[in-house]
Scaffold this active site. Structure first.
Site, PDB file in Angstrom:
ATOM      1  N   SER A 139      32.514  45.654  43.539  1.00  0.00           N
ATOM      2  CA  SER A 139      33.245  46.526  42.479  1.00  0.00           C
ATOM      3  C   SER A 139      32.737  47.863  42.212  1.00  0.00           C
ATOM      4  CB  SER A 139      33.954  45.671  41.248  1.00  0.00           C
ATOM      5  OG  SER A 139      34.333  46.665  40.303  1.00  0.00           O
ATOM      6  N   TYR A 152      31.774  40.140  34.139  1.00  0.00           N
ATOM      7  CA  TYR A 152      32.715  40.769  35.660  1.00  0.00           C
ATOM      8  C   TYR A 152      31.590  41.514  36.250  1.00  0.00           C
ATOM      9  CZ  TYR A 152      35.983  42.769  38.697  1.00  0.00           C
ATOM     10  OH  TYR A 152      36.551  43.462  39.743  1.00  0.00           O
TER      11      TYR A 152
END
Ligand SMILES: NC(=O)c1ccc[n+]([C@@H]2O[C@H](COP(=O)([O-])OP(=O)(O)OC[C@H]3O[C@@H](n4cnc5c(N)ncnc54)[C@H](OP(=O)(O)O)[C@@H]3O)[C@@H](O)[C@H]2O)c1
Length: 261
Positions: A139, A152
């Site tokens: 990401s 995350y």
């Protein structure tokens, strides 16, 4: 790899994984779909079959390492996998408070261990064939830790770094490795975000960019460019410059499924 014929995608029951399955599904191609929700997987499988693809699907939790590994080896023995996309992932944030231990561990289990569980059983097999491609879903959150989603960001940084290293390590064996770093994509994962997401992209468009990047064996498939540039810059600047601003950025809601099932 150009025109892979057998493609395994984890997290194929929705969002980017679903869009990738539909993007690859065509006659002469086998898509192998992994997720946990059978109804959603069935619906993706039906759409892939409508496009002429052969479909295999399995409801598997990617954190169930031993079972998943045995299943992967069985599948690869009968249908050698050309391209594996380790896409399954979860996200959760602090909602402005701290991040519960349980949530942190579940995010690492799915996003990091789940990726290792997906690719490790296949590396030796691909090496033996001297053919195969591995795509790891990271990401743009991998470029700098954000206070709103510590686990995350860290999990995606681990995946990014591991993929970049694997690429060089496995190149002599004829295996291609790419790391995928999307910005905000409209999926179930982002629909809970109660803040404006810059350059939000539809999953179908993201899948087309990823497929094109994988066909070219790009090391890093990062998009859209404005968000990529911003993430890269924030990561490159000294923390003393960026910390005050980052502390004011919106916080992602907490994960709704922190408990291991
Ligand atoms: N959306 C974004 O803005 C964005 C940006 C950058 C990176 N990503 C990454 O892209 C990937 C896909 O996310 P998405 O946005 O498409 O979200 P999504 O629609 O929520 O999809 C997540 C997928 O992962 C699967 N999954 C979750 N936990 C799993 C587990 N333990 N075992 C097996 N499958 C599991 C889900 O399947 P079930 O529900 O069937 O279990 C679902 O198919 C994630 O790795 C995410 O971190 C997303």
């Amino acid at each position: 790899m150009k025109d892979p014929k057998v493609i395994l995608i984890t997290g194929a029951s929705s969002g980017i994984g679903e869009a990738l399955a539909l993007e690859y599904a065509t006659e002469g191609v086998t898509v192998i779909l992994v997720g946990r929700d059978l109804d959603r997987l069935d619906s993706v499988a039906a759409q892939c079959r409508d496009f002429g693809a052969e479909v295999r699907l399995a409801t598997i939790d990617v954190t169930e390492g031993k079972f998943f590994s045995q299943w992967l080896e069985g599948v690869d023995s009968t249908t050698p996998i050309d391209l594996v996309i380790a896409n399954a992932g979860i996200s959760g944030g602090t909602s402005g408070g701290g991040e519960p231990d349980e949530q942190v561990r579940r995010i690492f289990a799915v996003n990091v261990d789940g990726v290792l569980n997906t690719v490790h059983p296949l590396i030796a097999r691909m090496t033996e064939r001297r053919r195969g491609q591995i795509a790891l879903m990271s990401s743009l959150a991998a470029f700098r830790g954000f206070p709103g989603a510590p686990a995350y960001c860290a999990s995606k940084a681990a995946v990014r770094s591991y993929g970049e290293s694997l690429r060089g390590a496995l190149a002599p064996d004829g295996i291609e490795v790419s790391v995928i770093c999307p910005g905000f994509i409209r999926t179930r994962m982002t629909e809970v975000n109660g803040f404006k997401m810059p350059f939000l992209m539809e999953a179908g468009r993201a899948a087309r960019i990823v497929k094109r990047g994988l066909a070219r064996n790009k090391a890093r498939i990062a998009f859209p460019f404005p968000t990529y540039f911003a993430a890269w810059l924030i990561g490159a600047l000294a923390p003393t410059l960026t910390d005050p601003w980052l502390r004011r950025t919106p916080k992602k809601p907490a994960l709704e499924e922190p408990k291991a099932e």
